[in-house]
Design a protein around this motif. Structure first.
Motif, PDB file in Angstrom:
ATOM      1  N   GLU A   1       0.745  -1.472  -0.174  1.00 22.68           N
ATOM      2  CA  GLU A   1       0.002   0.016  -0.017  1.00 22.68           C
ATOM      3  C   GLU A   1       1.228   1.549   0.017  1.00 22.68           C
ATOM      4  O   GLU A   1       0.468   2.146  -0.546  1.00 22.68           O
ATOM      5  CB  GLU A   1      -0.932   0.113   1.147  1.00 22.68           C
ATOM      6  CG  GLU A   1      -2.543  -1.146   1.246  1.00 22.68           C
ATOM      7  CD  GLU A   1      -2.717  -1.526   2.069  1.00 22.68           C
ATOM      8  OE1 GLU A   1      -2.340  -0.314   3.296  1.00 22.68           O
ATOM      9  OE2 GLU A   1      -3.486  -1.582   2.766  1.00 22.68           O
ATOM     10  N   ASP A   2       2.288   1.176   0.725  1.00 21.04           N
ATOM     11  CA  ASP A   2       3.345   2.330   0.623  1.00 21.04           C
ATOM     12  C   ASP A   2       3.550   2.439  -0.616  1.00 21.04           C
ATOM     13  O   ASP A   2       3.950   3.572  -0.639  1.00 21.04           O
ATOM     14  CB  ASP A   2       3.799   1.759   1.894  1.00 21.04           C
ATOM     15  CG  ASP A   2       3.385   2.204   3.183  1.00 21.04           C
ATOM     16  OD1 ASP A   2       2.472   2.959   3.263  1.00 21.04           O
ATOM     17  OD2 ASP A   2       3.938   1.879   4.429  1.00 21.04           O
ATOM     18  N   ALA A   3       3.435   0.901  -1.332  1.00 15.99           N
ATOM     19  CA  ALA A   3       4.323   1.575  -2.260  1.00 15.99           C
ATOM     20  C   ALA A   3       3.161   2.017  -3.558  1.00 15.99           C
ATOM     21  O   ALA A   3       4.015   2.551  -4.433  1.00 15.99           O
ATOM     22  CB  ALA A   3       4.772  -0.051  -2.978  1.00 15.99           C
ATOM     23  N   ILE A   4       2.188   1.447  -3.196  1.00 19.09           N
ATOM     24  CA  ILE A   4       1.155   1.804  -4.154  1.00 19.09           C
ATOM     25  C   ILE A   4       1.043   3.369  -4.063  1.00 19.09           C
ATOM     26  O   ILE A   4       0.994   4.337  -5.048  1.00 19.09           O
ATOM     27  CB  ILE A   4       0.050   1.380  -4.384  1.00 19.09           C
ATOM     28  CG1 ILE A   4      -0.084   0.220  -4.877  1.00 19.09           C
ATOM     29  CG2 ILE A   4      -1.205   2.192  -4.734  1.00 19.09           C
ATOM     30  CD1 ILE A   4      -1.091  -1.286  -4.390  1.00 19.09           C
ATOM     31  N   ASN A   5       0.811   3.870  -3.270  1.00 14.69           N
ATOM     32  CA  ASN A   5       0.618   5.511  -3.001  1.00 14.69           C
ATOM     33  C   ASN A   5       1.808   6.659  -3.244  1.00 14.69           C
ATOM     34  O   ASN A   5       1.761   7.756  -4.073  1.00 14.69           O
ATOM     35  CB  ASN A   5       0.192   5.487  -0.861  1.00 14.69           C
ATOM     36  CG  ASN A   5      -0.979   5.104  -0.615  1.00 14.69           C
ATOM     37  OD1 ASN A   5      -1.288   5.281  -1.489  1.00 14.69           O
ATOM     38  ND2 ASN A   5      -1.336   5.040   0.467  1.00 14.69           N
ATOM     39  N   ALA A   6       3.063   5.723  -2.714  1.00 13.45           N
ATOM     40  CA  ALA A   6       4.350   6.355  -3.558  1.00 13.45           C
ATOM     41  C   ALA A   6       3.913   6.588  -4.550  1.00 13.45           C
ATOM     42  O   ALA A   6       4.591   7.420  -5.818  1.00 13.45           O
ATOM     43  CB  ALA A   6       5.236   5.936  -2.714  1.00 13.45           C
ATOM     44  N   ALA A   7       3.857   5.345  -5.933  1.00 12.29           N
ATOM     45  CA  ALA A   7       3.880   5.415  -6.583  1.00 12.29           C
ATOM     46  C   ALA A   7       2.978   6.390  -7.672  1.00 12.29           C
ATOM     47  O   ALA A   7       2.851   7.681  -8.385  1.00 12.29           O
ATOM     48  CB  ALA A   7       3.406   3.947  -7.352  1.00 12.29           C
ATOM     49  N   LYS A   8       1.563   6.570  -6.716  1.00 11.57           N
ATOM     50  CA  LYS A   8       0.936   7.546  -7.308  1.00 11.57           C
ATOM     51  C   LYS A   8       0.884   8.664  -6.389  1.00 11.57           C
ATOM     52  O   LYS A   8       0.891   9.793  -7.841  1.00 11.57           O
ATOM     53  CB  LYS A   8      -1.082   7.549  -5.644  1.00 11.57           C
ATOM     54  CG  LYS A   8      -1.633   5.870  -7.186  1.00 11.57           C
ATOM     55  CD  LYS A   8      -2.878   5.833  -5.941  1.00 11.57           C
ATOM     56  CE  LYS A   8      -3.999   4.697  -5.907  1.00 11.57           C
ATOM     57  NZ  LYS A   8      -4.983   4.843  -5.400  1.00 11.57           N
ATOM     58  N   LYS A   9       1.882   9.343  -5.413  1.00  7.99           N
ATOM     59  CA  LYS A   9       1.930  10.946  -5.158  1.00  7.99           C
ATOM     60  C   LYS A   9       3.614  11.121  -6.299  1.00  7.99           C
ATOM     61  O   LYS A   9       3.200  11.643  -7.169  1.00  7.99           O
ATOM     62  CB  LYS A   9       2.682  10.342  -3.830  1.00  7.99           C
ATOM     63  CG  LYS A   9       2.936  12.036  -3.531  1.00  7.99           C
ATOM     64  CD  LYS A   9       3.703  11.733  -2.357  1.00  7.99           C
ATOM     65  CE  LYS A   9       4.464  13.176  -1.978  1.00  7.99           C
ATOM     66  NZ  LYS A   9       4.686  13.018  -0.664  1.00  7.99           N
ATOM     67  N   ALA A  10       4.169  10.018  -6.790  1.00  5.89           N
ATOM     68  CA  ALA A  10       5.282  10.464  -7.867  1.00  5.89           C
ATOM     69  C   ALA A  10       4.108  10.693  -9.339  1.00  5.89           C
ATOM     70  O   ALA A  10       4.620  11.133  -9.688  1.00  5.89           O
ATOM     71  CB  ALA A  10       6.412   9.236  -7.882  1.00  5.89           C
ATOM     72  N   ALA A  11       3.413   9.954  -9.980  1.00  4.93           N
ATOM     73  CA  ALA A  11       2.459   9.823 -10.978  1.00  4.93           C
ATOM     74  C   ALA A  11       1.630  11.049 -11.361  1.00  4.93           C
ATOM     75  O   ALA A  11       1.798  11.635 -11.207  1.00  4.93           O
ATOM     76  CB  ALA A  11       2.020   9.016 -11.473  1.00  4.93           C
ATOM     77  N   SER A  12       1.417  11.696  -9.729  1.00  7.73           N
ATOM     78  CA  SER A  12       0.497  12.594  -9.764  1.00  7.73           C
ATOM     79  C   SER A  12       1.902  14.114  -9.557  1.00  7.73           C
ATOM     80  O   SER A  12       1.735  15.143 -10.182  1.00  7.73           O
ATOM     81  CB  SER A  12       0.193  13.483  -8.335  1.00  7.73           C
ATOM     82  OG  SER A  12      -1.050  14.597  -8.114  1.00  7.73           O
ATOM     83  N   GLU A  13       2.742  13.989  -8.803  1.00 11.84           N
ATOM     84  CA  GLU A  13       3.818  15.026  -9.182  1.00 11.84           C
ATOM     85  C   GLU A  13       3.711  14.943 -10.546  1.00 11.84           C
ATOM     86  O   GLU A  13       4.480  16.129 -11.245  1.00 11.84           O
ATOM     87  CB  GLU A  13       4.761  14.505  -8.284  1.00 11.84           C
ATOM     88  CG  GLU A  13       4.717  15.491  -6.616  1.00 11.84           C
ATOM     89  CD  GLU A  13       5.799  15.348  -5.926  1.00 11.84           C
ATOM     90  OE1 GLU A  13       6.686  14.440  -6.245  1.00 11.84           O
ATOM     91  OE2 GLU A  13       5.283  15.023  -4.653  1.00 11.84           O
ATOM     92  N   ALA A  14       4.593  13.552 -11.236  1.00 15.61           N
ATOM     93  CA  ALA A  14       5.004  13.925 -12.739  1.00 15.61           C
ATOM     94  C   ALA A  14       4.067  14.936 -13.671  1.00 15.61           C
ATOM     95  O   ALA A  14       4.333  15.322 -14.788  1.00 15.61           O
ATOM     96  CB  ALA A  14       5.521  12.349 -13.187  1.00 15.61           C
ATOM     97  N   ALA A  15       2.699  14.324 -13.486  1.00 12.00           N
ATOM     98  CA  ALA A  15       1.685  14.763 -14.061  1.00 12.00           C
ATOM     99  C   ALA A  15       1.717  16.125 -14.332  1.00 12.00           C
ATOM    100  O   ALA A  15       1.420  17.111 -15.098  1.00 12.00           O
ATOM    101  CB  ALA A  15       0.480  14.550 -14.046  1.00 12.00           C
TER     102      ALA A  15
END
Length: 121
Positions: free
Chosen positions: A106-120
């Motif tokens: 879950e932490d990895a998914i949240n970190a990936a979502k956050k990274a994708a959101s910041e990259a967008a």
């Protein structure tokens, strides 16, 4: 008459010898019978003693076997209890590891979502 007297004395001497021989034979027979009775009594006592010792040994062996069986039963119960505890511990450890893995995912998914959101952005 001397012949008669001599013959009579010989008959009396022979009779005396015969009586003495009979007495000796009787005494020897009584002695042999007594020895046989004593030997039979000793054999009976020895057989009784051996039977008693065998009975005692059998009881001791049965008692030892019973104690060994009891010890084996106790050891089996202890081993079963230890195995049950080990399974409980392993189950608890596996459950904790699964929970930790879920949290990490879950932490990895949240970190990936956050990274994708910041990259967008």
């Amino acid at each position: 008459m001397k012949k008669w007297l001599a013959a009579s004395m010989m008959v009396l001497a022979l009779a005396a010898c015969s009586q003495e021989t009979k007495q000796e034979v009787k005494e020897a027979a009584q002695s042999a019978a007594s020895d046989v009775k004593n030997a039979a009594s000793e054999a009976k006592d020895a057989a009784g003693s051996a039977a008693s010792e065998a009975k005692g040994a059998a009881h001791a062996a049965a008692s030892d076997l019973k104690a060994t069986a009891s010890d084996a039963k106790a050891a089996t119960h202890a081993a079963a209890s230890d195995a049950k505890d080990a399974v409980k511990n392993a189950t608890a450890d596996a459950t904790q590891a699964a929970s930790d893995a879920k949290n990490a995912a879950e932490d990895a998914i949240n970190a990936a979502k956050k990274a994708a959101s910041e990259a967008a952005k």
